[in-house]
Design an enzyme around this catalytic site. Structure first.
Site, PDB file in Angstrom:
ATOM      1  N   SER A  48      46.820  46.900  36.945  1.00 16.75           N
ATOM      2  CA  SER A  48      46.554  47.133  38.379  1.00 16.75           C
ATOM      3  C   SER A  48      46.706  48.627  38.672  1.00 16.75           C
ATOM      4  CB  SER A  48      47.515  46.314  39.241  1.00 16.75           C
ATOM      5  OG  SER A  48      48.851  46.474  38.794  1.00 16.75           O
ATOM      6  N   ASP A  86      50.927  46.018  30.162  1.00 15.50           N
ATOM      7  CA  ASP A  86      49.647  45.315  30.062  1.00 15.50           C
ATOM      8  C   ASP A  86      48.809  45.945  28.955  1.00 15.50           C
ATOM      9  OD1 ASP A  86      49.276  43.120  31.646  1.00 15.50           O
ATOM     10  OD2 ASP A  86      48.502  44.226  33.377  1.00 15.50           O
ATOM     11  N   LYS A 116      51.674  42.411  27.594  1.00 22.46           N
ATOM     12  CA  LYS A 116      51.060  41.247  28.242  1.00 22.46           C
ATOM     13  C   LYS A 116      49.557  41.294  27.981  1.00 22.46           C
ATOM     14  CE  LYS A 116      50.590  40.840  32.968  1.00 22.46           C
ATOM     15  NZ  LYS A 116      49.128  40.756  33.135  1.00 22.46           N
ATOM     16  N   GLU A 118      45.746  38.837  28.688  1.00 27.03           N
ATOM     17  CA  GLU A 118      45.146  37.769  29.485  1.00 27.03           C
ATOM     18  C   GLU A 118      44.359  36.801  28.606  1.00 27.03           C
ATOM     19  OE1 GLU A 118      42.696  39.566  32.521  1.00 27.03           O
ATOM     20  OE2 GLU A 118      44.363  40.729  33.337  1.00 27.03           O
ATOM     21  N   GLU A 185      48.501  33.385  37.678  1.00 32.67           N
ATOM     22  CA  GLU A 185      48.014  34.079  38.884  1.00 32.67           C
ATOM     23  C   GLU A 185      46.999  33.230  39.632  1.00 32.67           C
ATOM     24  OE1 GLU A 185      46.771  38.123  38.209  1.00 32.67           O
ATOM     25  OE2 GLU A 185      45.978  38.347  40.244  1.00 32.67           O
TER      26      GLU A 185
END
Ligand code: KIV
Length: 280
Positions: A48, A86, A116, A118, A185
């Protein structure tokens, strides 16, 4: 003696004891110092970063180099929190060897405690490879911003039975592959509750209801510093932007009116040096 950082074992223990885990994003030294002093359990150097710090329109544009640059500052600024980095777009999807190389570089260069990434079953090979090398991994399911294009935008995920079952399976794949934590999320709270109860690793929610083992929010949303679109699941806890604007406006006004610098900010010359200077 210095403060000890939390470990994966501490975080797992917190789930067992039903003690909620707090996570917030940070991208620089002063913010890391502040959230660490406030007592947050885990800091996420999220991609982000692209939107709230670098002014990009998405997370896809963020590079590994940019993540590492900010991650180093966050690790230097924090003492107790478990710091998670991330892995940005295309640093872990191509193959598991590349995923390990990029995860290893991230940990080695920043000093962070975990990474992390996804995705579900499709990234489980990468999760396994990275965890087998000894690097703690956090999974991320539900709305995964790096694939928002494919998902048709920033939408709630797992609403129908087929999608819900797939998410449960993906969560089990990620846990089985060795992840020590999972972020969910933008998921219906009922599905997040089922997943949280099924997994033995901590599940951290963002837009996933109150039954997760912990919560994560973006720092700039919490502090009212982001001027872009704010999702429904965000709660703002302070209006720091207002206070910061007040500070900058005060400075501008004072300079314009010649009120700053004042007497207390001046340096003076010895009288004889001044006389000699003016005589010439
Ligand atoms: O990049 C990020 O900040 C994130 C959180 C929103 C979970 O992935």
């Amino acid at each position: 003696m210095g403060v000890a950082r939390l470990t994966t074992l501490d975080l797992r223990e917190m789930k067992k004891k039903h003690e909620k885990i707090t996570m917030i994003t940070a991208y620089d030294y002063p913010t890391a110092e502040l959230v660490d002093e406030a007592g947050v359990d885990t800091i996420l150097v999220g991609d982000s970063l692209g939107m709230v710090i670098l002014g990009y329109t998405d997370t896809i544009s963020v590079t590994l180099q940019e993540m590492i640059h900010h991650g180093k500052a966050v690790v230097r600024g924090s003492k107790r929190a478990f710091v998670i980095m991330d892995l940005p777009f295309l640093t872990y999807q191509i193959n598991s060897e590349e995923a390990l190389r990029n995860a290893g570089r991230t940990i080695q260069e920043t000093g962070a405690q975990g990474v992390k990434l996804e995705g579900g079953e499709e990234v489980s090979k990468a999760v396994r490879k990275i965890t087998r090398a000894g690097i703690p991994v956090v999974g991320h399911l539900g709305l995964t911003p790096q694939s928002a294009g494919q998902m048709g935008g920033f939408k709630v995920q797992g609403r129908d039975i087929k999608a819900a079952r797939k998410m449960i399976n993906d969560a089990l794949f990620i846990e089985e592959a060795g992840a020590f934590m999972l972020v969910l999320e933008c998921v219906p709270w009922q599905l997040a509750k089922v997943i949280t109860e099924k997994l033995s690793i901590p599940v951290i929610g963002i837009g996933a209801g109150q039954y997760c083992d912990g919560q994560v929010l973006v720092y700039h949303d919490v502090m009212g510093l982001y001027t872009g679109k704010r999702p429904k699941f965000v709660k703002q806890y302070a209006d720091a932007r207002k206070e910061m604007l007040r500070g900058v406006n005060g400075y501008i006004d004072a300079v314009k009116k010649a009120d700053f610098p004042g007497e207390e900010h001046l340096f003076t010359m010895p009288a004889e040096a001044l006389v000699a200077l003016l005589d010439n």
